[in-house]
Every structure is written in structure tokens, then in C-alpha cells.
Write a protein that holds these residues in place. Structure first.
Motif, PDB file in Angstrom:
ATOM      1  N   GLY A  88       0.830  -1.207   0.000  1.00  0.00           N
ATOM      2  CA  GLY A  88       0.000   0.000   0.000  1.00  0.00           C
ATOM      3  C   GLY A  88       0.860   1.250   0.000  1.00  0.00           C
ATOM      4  N   ALA A  89       0.425   2.281   0.717  1.00  0.00           N
ATOM      5  CA  ALA A  89       1.134   3.564   0.685  1.00  0.00           C
ATOM      6  C   ALA A  89       2.439   3.548   1.471  1.00  0.00           C
ATOM      7  CB  ALA A  89       0.219   4.664   1.210  1.00  0.00           C
ATOM      8  N   ALA A  90       2.738   2.422   2.151  1.00  0.00           N
ATOM      9  CA  ALA A  90       4.007   2.349   2.896  1.00  0.00           C
ATOM     10  C   ALA A  90       5.188   2.574   1.964  1.00  0.00           C
ATOM     11  CB  ALA A  90       4.128   0.978   3.562  1.00  0.00           C
ATOM     12  N   ALA A  91       4.978   2.208   0.693  1.00  0.00           N
ATOM     13  CA  ALA A  91       6.051   2.380  -0.284  1.00  0.00           C
ATOM     14  C   ALA A  91       6.299   3.846  -0.613  1.00  0.00           C
ATOM     15  CB  ALA A  91       5.702   1.620  -1.557  1.00  0.00           C
ATOM     16  N   PHE A  92       5.360   4.708  -0.234  1.00  0.00           N
ATOM     17  CA  PHE A  92       5.496   6.121  -0.604  1.00  0.00           C
ATOM     18  C   PHE A  92       5.779   7.028   0.599  1.00  0.00           C
ATOM     19  CE2 PHE A  92       2.367   4.881  -4.154  1.00  0.00           C
ATOM     20  CZ  PHE A  92       3.413   4.583  -5.029  1.00  0.00           C
ATOM     21  N   GLN A  93       6.199   6.427   1.729  1.00  0.00           N
ATOM     22  CA  GLN A  93       6.404   7.235   2.938  1.00  0.00           C
ATOM     23  C   GLN A  93       7.678   8.073   2.855  1.00  0.00           C
ATOM     24  OE1 GLN A  93       4.251   7.489   5.388  1.00  0.00           O
ATOM     25  NE2 GLN A  93       2.847   5.826   4.945  1.00  0.00           N
ATOM     26  N   SER A  94       8.759   7.462   2.429  1.00  0.00           N
ATOM     27  CA  SER A  94      10.037   8.189   2.382  1.00  0.00           C
ATOM     28  C   SER A  94      10.916   7.586   1.300  1.00  0.00           C
ATOM     29  CB  SER A  94      10.752   8.079   3.739  1.00  0.00           C
ATOM     30  OG  SER A  94      12.132   8.325   3.563  1.00  0.00           O
ATOM     31  N   ASN A  95      11.677   8.456   0.645  1.00  0.00           N
ATOM     32  CA  ASN A  95      12.534   7.967  -0.434  1.00  0.00           C
ATOM     33  C   ASN A  95      13.758   7.201   0.088  1.00  0.00           C
ATOM     34  OD1 ASN A  95      13.017  10.784   0.349  1.00  0.00           O
ATOM     35  ND2 ASN A  95      14.820  10.621  -0.965  1.00  0.00           N
ATOM     36  N   TRP A  96      14.015   7.253   1.418  1.00  0.00           N
ATOM     37  CA  TRP A  96      15.165   6.540   1.970  1.00  0.00           C
ATOM     38  C   TRP A  96      14.805   5.132   2.434  1.00  0.00           C
ATOM     39  CZ3 TRP A  96      19.160   8.614   0.159  1.00  0.00           C
ATOM     40  CH2 TRP A  96      19.326   9.991   0.113  1.00  0.00           C
ATOM     41  N   GLN A  97      13.528   4.765   2.349  1.00  0.00           N
ATOM     42  CA  GLN A  97      13.122   3.428   2.805  1.00  0.00           C
ATOM     43  C   GLN A  97      13.716   2.341   1.920  1.00  0.00           C
ATOM     44  OE1 GLN A  97       8.969   2.482   4.130  1.00  0.00           O
ATOM     45  NE2 GLN A  97       8.678   4.084   2.623  1.00  0.00           N
ATOM     46  N   PRO A  98      14.159   1.226   2.486  1.00  0.00           N
ATOM     47  CA  PRO A  98      14.658   0.118   1.659  1.00  0.00           C
ATOM     48  C   PRO A  98      13.612  -0.350   0.639  1.00  0.00           C
ATOM     49  CG  PRO A  98      15.205  -0.262   3.961  1.00  0.00           C
ATOM     50  CD  PRO A  98      14.329   0.951   3.923  1.00  0.00           C
ATOM     51  N   LEU A  99      12.343  -0.335   1.049  1.00  0.00           N
ATOM     52  CA  LEU A  99      11.280  -0.772   0.132  1.00  0.00           C
ATOM     53  C   LEU A  99      11.242   0.096  -1.137  1.00  0.00           C
ATOM     54  CD1 LEU A  99       8.735  -2.414  -0.583  1.00  0.00           C
ATOM     55  CD2 LEU A  99       7.405  -0.823   0.809  1.00  0.00           C
ATOM     56  N   VAL A 100      11.385   1.404  -0.954  1.00  0.00           N
ATOM     57  CA  VAL A 100      11.375   2.317  -2.110  1.00  0.00           C
ATOM     58  C   VAL A 100      12.581   2.032  -3.004  1.00  0.00           C
ATOM     59  CG1 VAL A 100      11.504   4.742  -2.814  1.00  0.00           C
ATOM     60  CG2 VAL A 100      10.089   4.087  -0.880  1.00  0.00           C
ATOM     61  N   LEU A 101      13.713   1.771  -2.369  1.00  0.00           N
ATOM     62  CA  LEU A 101      14.912   1.457  -3.163  1.00  0.00           C
ATOM     63  C   LEU A 101      14.704   0.164  -3.950  1.00  0.00           C
ATOM     64  CD1 LEU A 101      17.682   2.363  -0.589  1.00  0.00           C
ATOM     65  CD2 LEU A 101      17.087   3.600  -2.658  1.00  0.00           C
ATOM     66  N   GLY A 102      14.041  -0.806  -3.313  1.00  0.00           N
ATOM     67  CA  GLY A 102      13.747  -2.065  -4.001  1.00  0.00           C
ATOM     68  C   GLY A 102      12.842  -1.840  -5.200  1.00  0.00           C
ATOM     69  N   LEU A 103      11.784  -1.063  -4.994  1.00  0.00           N
ATOM     70  CA  LEU A 103      10.847  -0.781  -6.089  1.00  0.00           C
ATOM     71  C   LEU A 103      11.539   0.004  -7.206  1.00  0.00           C
ATOM     72  CD1 LEU A 103       7.667   0.215  -4.031  1.00  0.00           C
ATOM     73  CD2 LEU A 103       7.887  -1.759  -5.535  1.00  0.00           C
ATOM     74  N   THR A 104      12.378   0.965  -6.801  1.00  0.00           N
ATOM     75  CA  THR A 104      13.095   1.781  -7.792  1.00  0.00           C
ATOM     76  C   THR A 104      13.986   0.903  -8.665  1.00  0.00           C
ATOM     77  OG1 THR A 104      13.104   3.627  -6.249  1.00  0.00           O
ATOM     78  CG2 THR A 104      14.695   3.732  -8.049  1.00  0.00           C
ATOM     79  N   HIS A 105      14.733  -0.012  -8.028  1.00  0.00           N
ATOM     80  CA  HIS A 105      15.651  -0.841  -8.813  1.00  0.00           C
ATOM     81  C   HIS A 105      14.932  -1.923  -9.615  1.00  0.00           C
ATOM     82  CE1 HIS A 105      18.594   1.303  -6.358  1.00  0.00           C
ATOM     83  NE2 HIS A 105      19.375   1.114  -7.401  1.00  0.00           N
TER      84      HIS A 105
END
Lengths: 156, 445
Positions: free
Chosen positions: B43-60
């Protein structure tokens, strides 16, 4: 290929000669002498060469002139045996390739096919080679190209 | 044979088998599905902060799993055909694909918290894939005698890929022990500009010079303008790297706000501006103008992908500008979302819908034209499927933007669902295309 062979596609820009005050007729006739019996000479001139058109038509050539811009005319000079030019410039990739391959499939021995395509069709060359067809291309300043394809005659 | 000298160099033997680019393209669709699935799950947990490991995972997953996977597959095909550079040891491509696939999957699992173990292994796998790719494709493209803006752009993109990988590898240990080689923001910024502008932007612009006049019947793009875009991109890749080298050599503090005469973070951002201008402003203007003036205005779904991607490019610049000065993390996320799934994602998705039908047609059907009935390329991929992909992709982009702004978990999940549908649709039509073969029994009749 060596210089004594006849070429199916030639281009001659006589604008520099005319600019220097020379009559280009001799160069044009020499180019026509080098042209194969079913070839095309593309002549670039600064104006519509009316007298030349009359002269060459009397000699049996077919001519088609186009004004490309100010001081820029293009004259296609075809011999009596040159095939009609199929114009595929307004077709996106790979439709020109499809059309050319369909047309050349039925070429008889010594038969030739001439087309104008949007660009030099490099991807077509291996397919022509595979079909044992000879080809030549002539790229024009607008990026489009003429392609001349010929099936060799029976050597048996 | 050719009646003219120098016309015999291109051979079908030099082009890689269809299976090589196709394998890369098929795998890429799974990365899109994985991003969709992760968004549905988190859900929106992926959009909380750009430093989250989850965001880095989605980005890569987006940059390596989708964009790089497709771009590598395309380069295997383009290098011999466009650059006249046959790839040595072509079968190594399969190893590159497997290593990249494993590395990206492992990285995404690690960073999403779904896997724990020796996490540095994912970076090693990715680095090996990139090095093997560069040792074959990079070597071939760097050695070719073919000149022109397309080849120059391919070289710039490959050089940027190498730098991007090295920067990523140097930064990688910091994700696990927190020890970055310098200020994290400074290094990430240079990694990001090298990746997005140099690698992705360099290749998109280089390919566009070749494929846009070819597929959409536009006038050839003015060589001077191509050189300007290429030059700006090259300067915008080299300047931030020079800043990085200078900051290392002179041991400048790289934390913003630390005053010691000059701030390398600002200098690196300024250094990337020429590439921003070339890739995200000038290139879209040139290509959109070129589309507008095309000779035959035939409607084509893949053209809409290009137009949408190019229109989004300037919006990413606005987001990047605001993100640089704002402390609100949503701007950085919005920038990344639009740059990866908007600008680059739309263009790459659209190109796939043009390139794969062409490759299948060219490799499997073109040799039999005039001998057996052969379908026209336009009829091989139903336009409705491409339009469905366009609709899902655009809708996911729009809802993702709303999810980032509102942080609404359900909008984020619907975004994930739409991305999942985009990936499934992509895989579906690619499999449909790859299953098509000529009826060779007709040759005997």
C-alpha cells in the motif's frame, strides 16, 4: 567493381560546372554511356534543363523532372528498358521491405526492379543476398534512396 | 551480391538470434508485475520516504528489472544492425540475462524485507551481469568503425552504465552497515544522474534518431541538433563525476550546509543541468515537433507512448527542481515515479510494442516473403492489446501520482493492480508474438 562495368544507378550534380560557366552536356552524355541498359541517371541541375530534356527524349530516354527548391532541380533519366520506379517513400518500416521482397519474388532471369524507399534499406540486403539477387542503392540528400534489384540471367 | 562496393557487410549471421532480445524483453514484464504486486501488498508504505529500503527495491525493479533489461536486450539487437558491431561470444547474453534477473530479484527481496541473508550478493550478481554485458556489447560498440550520433549516443550510454554500476557498487555496503563513502545524498544524486540521464537518457535519445524516422515516417532529425543534445548529455554526465572526483581528491565535506568554500552537492546538481536540458527538455521538443510534421499521419498506439513519455519529461524537471529545494519527501518520490514509469517507462513500453513485432516478423517471416503466404507486420499484434497496455500504464501513472500526494493506501493498491495488469498484458502479447511461426509446409506445395 571495376570502372569498365556499367552501373545501374548514377547521380550527377552539374550545378558546380554550370556555376563555373561550363556546359555540362559532355559530362551528362559520358554518364549516360556508363549507365547500364536498364539503369537510372539522377541529374541535379540549377534550373529546368528544357533543351537537354528534348534532346534525350529524341534519343529514346524517359525523363521526369522535379523542382526541389530554388536553383535545385532533379531530373530522373531512364533508358527505354528501365523498369518503372515504384515509390514506397510514404510507407513506414517494414512495409517498403515487404513490398520490395514481394515484387522481386517474381522477377524473371535478367529482370530488374527499381524502387524509391524512405532510406537505404540495409536490412533488405541480407535477404536479397539469400535470394541470389544483385542490387545497388543510391542515397539522395533528403535521406531517401533508390534501390535497383536484378536477377542474374541463366548462365546454363 | 551488391553491385556497389561496401554494401556487403551486413549479414543475417551477424544479428543475434531472436531468442536473445526476446528473453530480455519477456523477463522485463515480470519486473513490472513484481512492482505491481509489491504495491498491492504494501500500500502507501512504499510512498512514505525515499530513503526506505522498500522504495529502493521498487526503484531498482523499475530501473534495472524493467528499463535496463529491455535496453540490454535491444542493444544486443541494435549493435550489429545499427552500429555494424557484431557481438563477440553472443551466447554470453544468456548468462548476462540470468545474472541480472537473479541480482534484481534478490535485491528487491532484500530491500523489501522479504529475504534475509548475505545481501551484498545481489549487488555482486548485478555487477557481474553489467561487466559481462560491457565486455561483449561495450567492446563491440567501442571498436566499430561506424560513425554518427546514434553510435556516439550508444557509447555514451554504455559508458554511463559502467559508471552507474561502479557508483552503485561503492555505495552498496552502506545499505547494510550505514557506512557510505561520503554523504549519502551526494553519492545518490550522482548515481541517479548518471543512471537516468546518461544510461537511460543517452540510449533513448540515440535510439530515437534512428527509429523515429524509420517507424513513424518523420523527416530525419537535423544532425546539428542531435549533436547538441548528445553534447549536453555528455557534459551533464561528466561534470557531476568530476565534482565527485574533486571532492574525493580534496577531501571536501559532502554534507549540505557544511561550509568550506564550496558545496559539492550543489556543484554536482549544477553540473547535471546540461544533461537535464538535453534529455528532458530539448529532446522532447525536437521529437514532438518532428512527430507534428510527419509525412503520413497514421494513428499508431506506440506513437502515443512516445508522445506521453516525452510530454512527461519536462514535468520530471519541475518535480526535480522542487524536490531539490523542498524538504517534503513526496517531491523526490514523485520525481522518481514520473521519471521511471512516466518518461522512460512509457517510451520503453511503446518501443517494445514496435520492436518485438518487427523482430519476429523480420527473423521468422521476411525470409519467406514471395515463397509462402506471410502476414503483414501490422497484423501480428492486435492494436487493441497495445491500447490496453497504454490505458493501464497511463492510469497507473496517474493514480500513482495521486497516491504519492495523498498517501492513500487504497489508491496505492489500485496503482499496484494497474501495474500488475500492465505487466500481464505486456507478457501476454509478447508470448502471442513469439508463438507465431511461418507455415513452412506451404513451401513443399
Amino acid at each position: 567493381m571495376n570502372s569498365t562495368e556499367y552501373l545501374p544507378l548514377l547521380m550527377l550534380d552539374v550545378r558546380p560546372l554550370i556555376e563555373q560557366g561550363h556546359d555540362p552536356l559532355e559530362e551528362i552524355l559520358q554518364a549516360l554511356d556508363r549507365l547500364s541498359s536498364d539503369g537510372l541517371l539522377l541529374l541535379i541541375t540549377p534550373f529546368r534543363p528544357g533543351p537537354l530534356i528534348t534532346l534525350l527524349e529524341q534519343r529514346g530516354y524517359r525523363l521526369r523532372e522535379t523542382e526541389l527548391g530554388q536553383d535545385h532541380w532533379q531530373v530522373e533519366i531512364l533508358t527505354a528498358a528501365t523498369p518503372e520506379i515504384a515509390d514506397y517513400r510514404n510507407l513506414p518500416t517494414p512495409e517498403p521491405l515487404e513490398r520490395v521482397l514481394t515484387q522481386v519474388a517474381t522477377l524473371p532471369p535478367n529482370g530488374a526492379f527499381l524502387a524509391r524507399v524512405p532510406r537505404v534499406p540495409t536490412l533488405l540486403f541480407p535477404l536479397l543476398k539469400e535470394r541470389q539477387l544483385d542490387w545497388a542503392t543510391l542515397e539522395i540528400t533528403d535521406g531517401s534512396a533508390f534501390i535497383f534489384i536484378k536477377r542474374a540471367g541463366n548462365t546454363a | 551480391m551488391s553491385l556497389l562496393p561496401g554494401m556487403n557487410h551486413l549479414s543475417l549471421d551477424q544479428a543475434p538470434p531472436l531468442e536473445i532480445p526476446a528473453a530480455f524483453f519477456l523477463t522485463a514484464s515480470f519486473a513490472v508485475m513484481a512492482v505491481g504486486a509489491l504495491l498491492i501488498w504494501t500500500g502507501a508504505a512504499a510512498f512514505q520516504s525515499n530513503w526506505q529500503p522498500l522504495v529502493l527495491g521498487l526503484t531498482h525493479l523499475g530501473t534495472l528489472g524493467f528499463l535496463t533489461m529491455v535496453m540490454m536486450g535491444a542493444l544486443y539487437q541494435m549493435s550489429p544492425v545499427v552500429a555494424g558491431a557484431p557481438i563477440p561470444f553472443i551466447r554470453v547474453a544468456h548468462l548476462v540475462q540470468v545474472l541480472l534477473c537473479m541480482g534484481v530479484a534478490r535485491l528487491a527481496l532484500d530491500l523489501s524485507g522479504l529475504w534475509t541473508g548475505f545481501t551484498f550478493g545481489s549487488f555482486v550478481l548485478i555487477a557481474l551481469a553489467v561487466l559481462l554485458f560491457l565486455a561483449t556489447v561495450g567492446f563491440a560498440v567501442s571498436k566499430t568503425s561506424t560513425q554518427g550520433e546514434t553510435v556516439a549516443g550508444m557509447r555514451l550510454a554504455l559508458f554511463s552504465l559502467l559508471l552507474m554500476m561502479l557508483l552503485g557498487l561503492i555505495m552498496a555496503p552502506g545499505f547494510f552497515d550505514g557506512l557510505f563513502p561520503g554523504a549519502r545524498g551526494f553519492w545518490v544524486q550522482i548515481h541517479l544522474s548518471t543512471a537516468l540521464l546518461g544510461w537511460v537518457g543517452g540510449l533513448i535519445t540515440a535510439v530515437s534518431w534512428q527509429v523515429i524516422p524509420m517507424f513513424y515516417l518523420t523527416a530525419p532529425i537535423d544532425p546539428f541538433r542531435k549533436k547538441v543534445v548528445m553534447g549536453l548529455t555528455a557534459v551533464g554526465v561528466i561534470l557531476p563525476l568530476s565534482v565527485l572526483l574533486l571532492s574525493i581528491l580534496f577531501r571536501e565535506p559532502t554534507n549540505p550546509g557544511t561550509s568550506s568554500g564550496w558545496d559539492p552537492t550543489h556543484a554536482a546538481a549544477l553540473g547535471a543541468l546540461p544533461a537535464v536540458l538535453g534529455v528532458w527538455l530539448l529532446h522532447p521538443v525536437l521529437i514532438l515537433h518532428n512527430f507534428h510534421q510527419r509525412r503520413r499521419k497514421r494513428l499508431d498506439a506506440s506513437l502515443f507512448f512516445w508522445q506521453a513519455g516525452l510530454c512527461i519529461a519536462p514535468v520530471t524537471v519541475i518535480c526535480a527542481g522542487i524536490a531539490y529545494f523542498s524538504h517534503d519527501p513526496r517531491w523526490v518520490l514523485l520525481f522518481g515515479w514520473l521519471a521511471i514509469w512516466g518518461w522512460a517507462g512509457m517510451i520503453v513500453h511503446g518501443m517494445l510494442s514496435r520492436i518485438l513485432p518487427f523482430l519476429v516478423w523480420f527473423h521468422r517471416f521476411a525470409p519467406y516473403i514471395g515463397r509462402i503466404p506471410v502476414p503483414a507486420m501490422r497484423g501480428m499484434l492486435p492494436d487493441a492489446w497495445t491500447k490496453l497496455g497504454l490505458g493501464c500504464h497511463l492510469a497507473s501513472l496517474l493514480l500513482g501520482t495521486i497516491a504519492i500526494v495523498t498517501l492513500d493506501p487504497w489508491i496505492a493498491r489500485i496503482t499496484g493492480l494497474l501495474l500488475l495488469a500492465t505487466g500481464i498484458n505486456l507478457l501476454h502479447w509478447m508470448v502471442h508474438l513469439l508463438r507465431q511461426r511461418p507455415d513452412l509446409s506451404a513451401l513443399d506445395r
